[in-house]
Write an enzyme that holds these catalytic residues in place. Sequence first.
Site: not given
Length: 297
Positions: A84, A115
């Site tokens: 963004e 992860e």
Amino acid sequence: MIDLSTLTTERRNDETFNLDQMTVKEALVKMNNEDKKVAYAVEEALPNIEPVISSAIEAFNKGGRLIYMGAGTSGRLGVLDAAECVPTFGVPATQVVGLIAGGDKAMTVAVEGAEDSLELGRQDLIDLNLSENDLVLGIAASGRTPYVIGALDYAKEIGAKRASLSCNLNAEISKHAEFPIEVDCGPEFLTGSTRLKSGTAQKLILNMISTISMIGIGKVYNNLMVDVKPTNEKLVERSKRIIMQATDCTYEEAEEKFNEANQDVKLAIVMLLTDCAAEEGKTKLVKANGFVKNTLN
């Protein structure tokens, strides 16, 4: 075996023990009440968020980057916030970067084991050519994700600045960061589902970090996003409206200067406020380090 029992994010919420017996309305009210706690929890962390923003501004001024790293929801939120920044503040996609354990595929599907790898976090930063001018922000609701720890430890080796964001107090990743942020939102509405309150807290904090650091490098005039990129019809019209709001000019004047400035909102504003042509406006902005206010002196 990993002991998660001490983590707030893994505890059962006393308020929602009978969740499966609630009506839709009852569940909605309960969930909304839990969500109300998030902003107050973030408020408690403001003193620890401030130095992260200052460090990001420093990194940008040195030509460095802000790099978000996380797994699962934490990683996705980092990627979202980074993406963004490009249309909102007109920065290159390389200035604020979001990395997620498992790569792009992990944005939509779980990548098993990604992860849990210290080495993967390290390697992702090596592939990004991490430098000492960069700031790495490791995001992990649990506060113990190996991918994030591996990344922070590599950042330390390189001499890059290190920050962390966790939704548990006394988090493991805090030990690997210079600027740790810990937010205690209490147990989740749905036990262990950290995409809920924890994810909301992380999003609020990432909003703060990216937005206020961009203010710090001249991407905002008053409260207007003057470096917005007009990539569609809506943003073209918003750009003209921003010019009008910044200069009190008419729609026609805003449109004229917008076109003369080659759709550069900030430049059009400077042209109107200082009554100059495009080339002179560009020179003024360079001398002002991109701050519109500083072109008015």
